[in-house]
Design an enzyme around this catalytic site. Sequence first.
Site, PDB file in Angstrom:
ATOM      1  N   CYS A 262      50.229  77.174 -12.805  1.00 52.83           N
ATOM      2  CA  CYS A 262      51.417  77.377 -13.656  1.00 52.83           C
ATOM      3  C   CYS A 262      52.533  78.147 -12.959  1.00 52.83           C
ATOM      4  CB  CYS A 262      51.027  78.085 -14.948  1.00 52.83           C
ATOM      5  SG  CYS A 262      49.794  77.184 -15.884  1.00 52.83           S
TER       6      CYS A 262
ATOM      7  N   ASN B 199      52.063  73.967 -23.092  1.00 53.48           N
ATOM      8  CA  ASN B 199      52.053  74.511 -21.731  1.00 53.48           C
ATOM      9  C   ASN B 199      52.010  73.343 -20.741  1.00 53.48           C
ATOM     10  OD1 ASN B 199      51.452  75.670 -19.261  1.00 53.48           O
ATOM     11  ND2 ASN B 199      49.841  77.011 -20.045  1.00 53.48           N
TER      12      ASN B 199
ATOM     13  N   HIS C 237      57.360  81.410 -18.188  1.00 50.90           N
ATOM     14  CA  HIS C 237      56.364  80.339 -18.309  1.00 50.90           C
ATOM     15  C   HIS C 237      55.977  80.205 -19.777  1.00 50.90           C
ATOM     16  CE1 HIS C 237      53.016  77.797 -17.798  1.00 50.90           C
ATOM     17  NE2 HIS C 237      52.098  78.732 -17.949  1.00 50.90           N
TER      18      HIS C 237
HETATM   19  O1  UT7 Z   1      49.342  79.082 -18.209  1.00 50.95           O
HETATM   20  C1  UT7 Z   1      48.480  80.191 -18.162  1.00 50.95           C
HETATM   21  C2  UT7 Z   1      47.188  79.780 -18.691  1.00 50.95           C
HETATM   22  N1  UT7 Z   1      46.817  79.997 -20.032  1.00 50.95           N
HETATM   23  C3  UT7 Z   1      47.189  80.967 -20.853  1.00 50.95           C
HETATM   24  O2  UT7 Z   1      48.035  81.770 -20.593  1.00 50.95           O
HETATM   25  C4  UT7 Z   1      46.442  81.071 -22.149  1.00 50.95           C
HETATM   26  C5  UT7 Z   1      46.080  82.500 -22.482  1.00 50.95           C
HETATM   27  N2  UT7 Z   1      45.302  82.644 -23.711  1.00 50.95           N
HETATM   28  C6  UT7 Z   1      45.751  82.301 -24.914  1.00 50.95           C
HETATM   29  O3  UT7 Z   1      46.845  81.802 -25.071  1.00 50.95           O
HETATM   30  C7  UT7 Z   1      44.868  82.633 -26.112  1.00 50.95           C
HETATM   31  O4  UT7 Z   1      43.777  83.428 -25.690  1.00 50.95           O
HETATM   32  C8  UT7 Z   1      44.310  81.380 -26.850  1.00 50.95           C
HETATM   33  C9  UT7 Z   1      45.440  80.684 -27.585  1.00 50.95           C
HETATM   34  C10 UT7 Z   1      43.667  80.444 -25.857  1.00 50.95           C
HETATM   35  C11 UT7 Z   1      43.271  81.799 -27.911  1.00 50.95           C
HETATM   36  O5  UT7 Z   1      43.822  82.725 -28.802  1.00 50.95           O
HETATM   37  P1  UT7 Z   1      43.039  84.081 -29.128  1.00 50.95           P
HETATM   38  O6  UT7 Z   1      43.832  84.795 -30.137  1.00 50.95           O
HETATM   39  O7  UT7 Z   1      42.772  84.785 -27.835  1.00 50.95           O
HETATM   40  O8  UT7 Z   1      41.722  83.546 -29.806  1.00 50.95           O
HETATM   41  P2  UT7 Z   1      40.213  83.745 -29.354  1.00 50.95           P
HETATM   42  O9  UT7 Z   1      39.934  83.023 -28.085  1.00 50.95           O
HETATM   43  O10 UT7 Z   1      39.870  85.201 -29.432  1.00 50.95           O
HETATM   44  O11 UT7 Z   1      39.474  82.995 -30.520  1.00 50.95           O
HETATM   45  C12 UT7 Z   1      39.557  83.430 -31.883  1.00 50.95           C
HETATM   46  C13 UT7 Z   1      38.761  82.454 -32.722  1.00 50.95           C
HETATM   47  C14 UT7 Z   1      37.387  82.120 -32.152  1.00 50.95           C
HETATM   48  O12 UT7 Z   1      36.487  82.003 -33.242  1.00 50.95           O
HETATM   49  P3  UT7 Z   1      35.465  83.199 -33.594  1.00 50.95           P
HETATM   50  O13 UT7 Z   1      34.658  83.390 -32.361  1.00 50.95           O
HETATM   51  O14 UT7 Z   1      36.362  84.354 -33.913  1.00 50.95           O
HETATM   52  O15 UT7 Z   1      34.727  82.641 -34.754  1.00 50.95           O
HETATM   53  C15 UT7 Z   1      37.569  80.762 -31.532  1.00 50.95           C
HETATM   54  O16 UT7 Z   1      36.386  80.006 -31.487  1.00 50.95           O
HETATM   55  O17 UT7 Z   1      39.461  81.201 -32.813  1.00 50.95           O
HETATM   56  C16 UT7 Z   1      38.577  80.132 -32.461  1.00 50.95           C
HETATM   57  N3  UT7 Z   1      39.344  79.045 -31.870  1.00 50.95           N
HETATM   58  C17 UT7 Z   1      39.932  78.097 -32.589  1.00 50.95           C
HETATM   59  N4  UT7 Z   1      40.007  77.872 -33.910  1.00 50.95           N
HETATM   60  C18 UT7 Z   1      40.707  76.814 -34.325  1.00 50.95           C
HETATM   61  C19 UT7 Z   1      39.593  78.835 -30.562  1.00 50.95           C
HETATM   62  N5  UT7 Z   1      40.355  77.736 -30.417  1.00 50.95           N
HETATM   63  C20 UT7 Z   1      40.578  77.257 -31.663  1.00 50.95           C
HETATM   64  C21 UT7 Z   1      41.299  76.164 -32.160  1.00 50.95           C
HETATM   65  N6  UT7 Z   1      41.343  75.972 -33.493  1.00 50.95           N
HETATM   66  N7  UT7 Z   1      41.959  75.298 -31.359  1.00 50.95           N
END
Ligand code: UT7
Length: 325
Positions: A115, A281, A251
């Site tokens: 990225c 993204n 980004h």
């Molecule tokens: O370009 C650079 C590369 N990437 C990035 O910069 C991405 C960086 N990370 C992020 O943007 C965020 O961490 C995410 C958007 C990927 C995830 O958001 P988060 O607030 O960190 O959520 P989390 O991973 O802590 O997950 C919270 C909950 C989990 O469920 P439990 O364990 O709390 O029951 C996940 O399983 O949300 C769940 N979850 C979803 N639920 C519905 C994860 N993905 C999804 C989804 N839909 N698509």
Amino acid sequence: MAQIFSRIVGTGGYLPEKVLTNHDLESMVDTTHEWIVARTGIHQRHIAAENETTCDLAQQAALQAMDAAGIRPEDIELIIIATTTADQVFPSTACKLQHRLNIPQGPAFDVQAVCAGFIYALDIADKYIRSGTVKRALVVGAETFSRIIDWTDRNTCVLFGDGAGAVILEAAAKPGIIASHITADGRYRNLLEVPGGVSSAYQDVQNGRAYVRMQGHEVFKWAVKALGNEAQDMLAANHLSVDELDWLVPHQANIRIISAMAKRLHIPMERVIKTIHRHGNTSAASVPLALNMAVRDGRIQAGQKILLEAFGGGFTWGSVLIHYI
Ligand code: UT7
């Protein structure tokens, strides 16, 4: 001899026709439009057609940038494409693009910094121009990230999209590009990766292909810290206050990363360019696509100061400070 600088004289962008909405994703994985919007800010992303490759997207963006700059293929002396999703193992996508656009000279090469790739590519092109080696460069960020996404993994498939952005960089008597900085920290390489590759055993292969794996939460925290520090350091090194900065073009990974970073920097969100809601993204394409959009809709204007910055797998990150002349 007078010092040579570089400046941006044309921008272009291209997004594939097909739009994949959050509602479409609801029928593919266990997710909701509301979750995706609340956690990422993304409403939709563009996806390349089956027969459309990274070079096809790069070509459209490059043509638009060349048109905006009013230059011909023979005026371009260097091509750099930032991409993680090259058409082939080799030749480079840049060599394919050189042939497609009838650019009669080189060098042409790809840069792989995920990225942060476009920031890396711009940093390199600026140095080629400053050294007097070339007068005009085509710098592209282009990706078909949809090809390395596991469409059954809700943690990653809701985040990414395809696209391309391009700029023409030209030698100038005044900066243009005031300063650029790129860096990396390979200790964090496993937090965001495609575990398989050509030279290593394919450790993470489904149906013969390798896909993006990410520890989202860790990446999130790192991105906010690294991008916040990067922007502060770049401004301080160039004796600029945040108030003197007209636009931040970050980004586009997650609206929460962008707003946390903007808060850290004390820059109001009105002065931050955002495309994440429409593009998702697009990896190396995200910064040039956002830049192109803001140039074309008239927000970015001559005389303004702009900071581009990006963060990606590796980890890699960096920024480019621009006086848009
Ligand atoms: O370009 C650079 C590369 N990437 C990035 O910069 C991405 C960086 N990370 C992020 O943007 C965020 O961490 C995410 C958007 C990927 C995830 O958001 P988060 O607030 O960190 O959520 P989390 O991973 O802590 O997950 C919270 C909950 C989990 O469920 P439990 O364990 O709390 O029951 C996940 O399983 O949300 C769940 N979850 C979803 N639920 C519905 C994860 N993905 C999804 C989804 N839909 N698509």
